[in-house]
Structure formats: structure tokens, C-alpha cells
Scaffold this active site. Structure first.
Site: not given
Length: 189
Positions: A53, A69-71, A106
Site C-alpha cells: 500500500k 497500514a493493514d490489519t 502492520a
């Protein structure tokens, strides 16, 4: 000279959390396709997605500092994404009911010559949920755009018995760690 900061996300929750730092930034949503690699661990997958991203937005804005960011919500070694429909949301909530699971977020901060990526894991335990609890929560429509089918910052908080770790990481951005990492890029709150 301070570089322009860009958040590579459309998430209103990440925007709210980054606003806590009171630093100027702009939003440019990343258009990367989120595909999991079954050969990677959940932590590796979430880090790869955050890096992709940020990298996609950085490619179009090479003079900026970009945050991606990613969850992911994981239980029994399986990652739960965003539900596609009400039935899938109900299935996810039944799996989480009365149990502990991990929420992994992250963050990747990138410039044209530097990249720092970190991961934060928080353990969340749900109360046992009745079928009525699940259906009432789904009626709010809150679960439909959230990994694991719940939002801890909203009505989903009523499902949570205990949290061990960073609340903001569960929402989508570990604010304190992100602030410290941004300082390394000469961006200060």
C-alpha cells in the site's frame, strides 16, 4: 526540509488515529489488490500488504513520506478478512464468541530511499455471544467493513471482555509506535 506526509488509506479510523498526532498530512488511497500469500505467516502477510500500500502511493509521490497500514484478525491460525455478507459476518462472530484471538496491525513508512515496517499484535477476548447478540450487532451494519466482523471502537466494544495490548492497534493504527517511527523520518508531532 520536512517532507510531505501521506496516509495511503481510505480508512476513516486510521485518519482519526493519525489526527491524534496533530501533524499535517494528506490522504491518497492505495489501489493495490489485497491478496494473501498462503506460504507466509499472518504477520508476514500483513506486513507485505502494508508495504504494498505504501509503495504504490510512494511510486506516484516520490518526494513524500508515505504510511501504509493493514490489519488482520486471526483465530486458530486462520485470518479473517472483511465479511462479504451478513451470513459470513455471523459465522466470524460465532467463531470469536467466548474466545481469544489476535489482531495484527502492520505499518510501513516509506520514502524513496528508506523503508521501516513494523508489526503490532494485540490479543482480544470476546464474551460468549448468544445468537441474538450476534444478529443485533449485525443489524447495526458495523461488522460489514471490518476485518473479523467487528469494530472495537464502536458498538463492537460491547462484545469484548478483555484486551491485552494496544487498543489503537486493534482500531487500525498503533499511534505511539507510529509516532516514534515517524520521528526517524524527521516528522514530529
Amino acid at each position: 526540509m520536512t517532507k510531505r506526509l501521506i496516509l495511503a488509506s481510505q480508512s476513516p479510523r486510521r485518519k482519526e488515529l493519525l489526527n491524534l498526532l496533530q501533524i499535517p498530512y494528506s490522504i491518497i488511497a492505495s489501489r493495490t489488490e489485497e491478496k494473501l500469500n498462503r506460504n507466509l505467516s499472518p504477520e508476514e502477510n500483513v506486513q507485505c500488504l502494508a508495504e504494498q500500500k505504501a509503495g504504490a502511493v510512494l511510486a506516484e509521490n516520490p518526494d513524500a513520506v508515505v504510511i501504509g497500514a493493514d490489519t488482520m484478525v486471526c483465530i486458530d491460525g486462520e485470518c479473517l478478512g472483511k465479511p462479504h455478507d451478513r451470513e459470513e459476518a455471523a459465522h466470524m462472530l460465532r467463531r470469536l464468541s467466548g474466545r481469544s484471538h489476535q489482531v495484527i496491525t502492520a505499518v510501513s513508512i516509506q520514502t524513496h530511499d528508506r523503508k521501516e515496517t513494523f508489526c503490532d499484535t494485540t490479543e482480544v477476548t470476546f464474551w460468549p455471544l448468544s445468537e441474538d447478540d450476534i444478529q443485533l450487532y449485525i443489524e447495526t451494519k458495523e461488522p460489514m467493513d471490518k476485518a473479523g466482523a467487528y469494530g472495537i471502537q464502536g458498538k463492537g466494544a460491547l462484545l469484548v471482555k478483555k484486551i491485552d495490548g494496544d487498543f489503537y492497534s486493534v482500531v487500525g493504527l498503533p499511534v505511539a509506535k507510529t509516532m516514534r517511527a515517524l520521528k526517524e523520518f524527521n516528522i514530529k508531532a
